[in-house]
Design a protein around this motif. Sequence first.
Motif, PDB file in Angstrom:
ATOM      1  N   ALA A   2     -24.203 -61.175 -44.471  1.00 52.17           N
ATOM      2  CA  ALA A   2     -23.097 -60.235 -44.634  1.00 52.17           C
ATOM      3  C   ALA A   2     -22.226 -60.238 -43.393  1.00 52.17           C
ATOM      4  N   VAL A   3     -20.924 -60.258 -43.610  1.00 51.98           N
ATOM      5  CA  VAL A   3     -19.943 -60.147 -42.540  1.00 51.98           C
ATOM      6  C   VAL A   3     -19.020 -59.007 -42.927  1.00 51.98           C
ATOM      7  N   CYS A   4     -18.730 -58.122 -41.988  1.00 54.30           N
ATOM      8  CA  CYS A   4     -17.892 -56.978 -42.341  1.00 54.30           C
ATOM      9  C   CYS A   4     -16.966 -56.595 -41.204  1.00 54.30           C
ATOM     10  N   GLU A   5     -15.962 -55.801 -41.565  1.00 50.06           N
ATOM     11  CA  GLU A   5     -15.074 -55.208 -40.577  1.00 50.06           C
ATOM     12  C   GLU A   5     -15.638 -53.849 -40.202  1.00 50.06           C
ATOM     13  N   VAL A   6     -15.369 -53.431 -38.968  1.00 47.63           N
ATOM     14  CA  VAL A   6     -15.781 -52.102 -38.525  1.00 47.63           C
ATOM     15  C   VAL A   6     -14.544 -51.417 -37.967  1.00 47.63           C
ATOM     16  N   LEU A   7     -14.176 -50.296 -38.581  1.00 42.38           N
ATOM     17  CA  LEU A   7     -13.057 -49.479 -38.129  1.00 42.38           C
ATOM     18  C   LEU A   7     -13.622 -48.138 -37.717  1.00 42.38           C
TER      19      LEU A   7
END
Length: 112
Positions: A2-7
Amino acid sequence: MAVCEVLRSNSRTKEYVQEGEREGKSLEDAMSDGVLEGMQTFDFELERLINAGVVEREVGLSYATNRTNLLLHLDTQTGDSAHAQVPAPQPSRRPAPPRPSPTAEMEDLIER
């Protein structure tokens, strides 16, 4: 994998959400600039995994949010031109480094 953005919520990201994005003021810019605050963009994580040899170059590029920008970043780092045929790195046999505790990370996300 899994690869994700973190805001993460801060005054800058709140402003962009409430008032809308404008030229030079986007959530992606805020995430790129907020690395020290724990933010990350999807393409930055792909770039990191490609450079570490965990993800093959062409596979990572096929999933990129902005393929052209990711390719430019990768070629700039390796000194290759944008049109050069670069073989994909071989996957590393080393295990991934341990990640920080998700409990501590989640507590930071909760606004009080």
